[in-house]
Design a protein around this motif. Structure first.
Motif, short mmCIF file in Angstrom:
data_model
loop_
_atom_site.label_atom_id
_atom_site.label_comp_id
_atom_site.label_asym_id
_atom_site.label_seq_id
_atom_site.Cartn_x
_atom_site.Cartn_y
_atom_site.Cartn_z
N PRO A 235 11.67 16.85 -17.11
CA PRO A 235 10.92 16.88 -15.85
C PRO A 235 9.74 15.92 -15.84
O PRO A 235 9.30 15.50 -14.76
N GLU A 236 9.20 15.56 -17.01
CA GLU A 236 8.05 14.66 -17.06
C GLU A 236 8.43 13.21 -16.84
O GLU A 236 7.57 12.36 -16.58
N VAL A 237 9.72 12.90 -16.94
CA VAL A 237 10.19 11.50 -16.96
C VAL A 237 10.58 11.04 -15.56
O VAL A 237 11.21 11.76 -14.79
N SER A 238 10.20 9.81 -15.24
CA SER A 238 10.71 9.15 -14.04
C SER A 238 11.24 7.77 -14.43
O SER A 238 10.72 7.13 -15.35
N VAL A 239 12.29 7.35 -13.73
CA VAL A 239 12.90 6.05 -13.96
C VAL A 239 12.89 5.30 -12.63
O VAL A 239 13.57 5.70 -11.68
N VAL A 249 10.11 3.04 -16.97
CA VAL A 249 10.31 4.41 -17.42
C VAL A 249 8.93 5.02 -17.71
O VAL A 249 8.18 4.50 -18.54
N THR A 250 8.59 6.09 -17.01
CA THR A 250 7.34 6.80 -17.23
C THR A 250 7.67 8.08 -17.99
O THR A 250 8.42 8.93 -17.50
N LEU A 251 7.10 8.23 -19.19
CA LEU A 251 7.46 9.35 -20.06
C LEU A 251 6.55 10.56 -19.91
O LEU A 251 6.90 11.64 -20.37
N ASP A 252 5.38 10.37 -19.29
CA ASP A 252 4.46 11.51 -19.21
C ASP A 252 3.50 11.27 -18.06
O ASP A 252 3.45 10.18 -17.49
N GLU A 253 2.72 12.29 -17.71
CA GLU A 253 1.78 12.17 -16.60
C GLU A 253 0.60 11.29 -16.95
O GLU A 253 -0.06 10.75 -16.05
N TRP A 254 0.30 11.13 -18.23
CA TRP A 254 -0.87 10.37 -18.64
C TRP A 254 -0.61 9.76 -20.02
O TRP A 254 0.32 10.18 -20.72
N PRO A 255 -1.40 8.75 -20.44
CA PRO A 255 -1.19 8.12 -21.74
C PRO A 255 -1.69 8.99 -22.88
O PRO A 255 -2.77 8.77 -23.44
#
Length: 303
Positions: A235-239, A249-255
């Motif tokens: 659920p945290e991932v967006s492509v 690819v975003t793996l999390d809400e924040w770094p």
């Protein structure tokens, strides 16, 4: 979120600041510098407009000295990056401070792909931000800016991550016991060295990051967007598809630095690392020097 960022100040034996906490946004472009100079310069101008006025004050001149970044210096760097003059490569290094690592800086290394002086050259562009910028501006602003920078560039690989911000990998000049402890505790903490990897990375990847940018040929080697989505059902991932057969690819809400004293490594990092494994950079050969062996282990830290 703010409490999750460690305060890092690494100093060399002379007491000079050689590394600090912040965020790095880095792109590797498997094209010769002459093809991408104008787009590189547009990205640099975008970065300059986004950071506080006066944050870039110095640059590296042709003879290697640090000189003030005035109007003449800005034009010099524009010609170095986007000009048509010949030569074996391009370099632009813009800094906040002439002597210590600052929070804001640009490193650009334009390579010729047929260079005889590099093992696997790749044109490289890196931007840094202090952690204070992230906290004040917010994650959404930094993510939007990273995407805006990426749109200008025909990258094959890129990333944004919490990092040991330094100048030309100067974080390695600090107390190694402290640095090693930080990297062991925080696998989400990047140890960037744009100049070194511009000579050896080629079309390979450095691993999964908070924001992972993938272009060709790497994206195709990984199986394309569908393979990414199948490998990352979290659920945290967006492509996010991008123009030019590229993807973010975003793996999390924040770094997230990923403090292993309080949590385990999120599974999406390990899943993307497994997909990337055949295409991760590794130094090769028998009896590698210690620094190269350490680099190989660090790149594979999520496997």
């Amino acid at each position: 979120m703010n409490d999750g960022f460690p305060l890092i100040r690494l100093r060399d034996r002379g007491g000079w600041l050689v590394g600090r906490d912040g965020v790095v946004v880095c792109f590797f472009i498997h094209r010769g510098y002459s093809e991408v100079g104008p787009s590189i310069w547009r990205a640099i101008e975008t970065y300059r407009r986004a950071i506080p006025p006066g944050s870039l004050n110095w640059y590296t001149s042709d003879d290697g000295d640090m000189v003030p970044l005035d109007g003449t210096g800005w034009e010099h760097n524009r010609e170095e990056v986007a000009g048509r003059m010949g030569g074996g490569g391009r370099t632009a290094e813009l800094r906040e401070s002439p002597s210590e690592t600052g929070g804001y800086q640009v490193e650009y290394y334009g390579r010729r792909l047929d260079s005889l002086f590099h093992d696997a050259p790749v044109t490289t562009l890196a931007f840094t931000f202090p952690t204070e910028y992230l906290v004040e501006q917010g994650v959404a602003r930094l993510q939007s800016l990273a995407l805006e920078l990426a749109r200008e560039l025909p990258f094959n690989f890129g990333y944004a991550s919490f990092a040991l911000v330094s100048t030309q990998g100067s974080w390695a000049e600090g107390d190694w016991n402290i640095t090693e402890a930080l990297l062991a505790r925080y696998p989400g903490l990047d140890a960037p060295h744009a100049r070194r990897f511009s000579s050896v990375l080629g079309t390979r990847a450095l691993g999964p990051y908070w924001l992972t940018f993938l272009g060709q040929p790497l994206l195709g080697q990984l199986g394309g967007i569908d393979a990414l989505r199948n490998a990352l059902p979290f659920p945290e991932v967006s492509v996010l598809p991008m123009d030019g057969d590229r993807v973010l690819v975003t793996l999390d809400e924040w770094p997230d630095p990923i403090d292993t004293q309080t949590k385990s490594v999120p599974p999406q990092y390990r899943a993307l690392a497994r997909l990337m494994e055949p295409f991760l950079f590794q130094y090769e050969g028998e009896d590698l020097p210690l620094d190269r062996s350490d680099t190989n282990r660090w790149i594979r830290r999520f496997l």
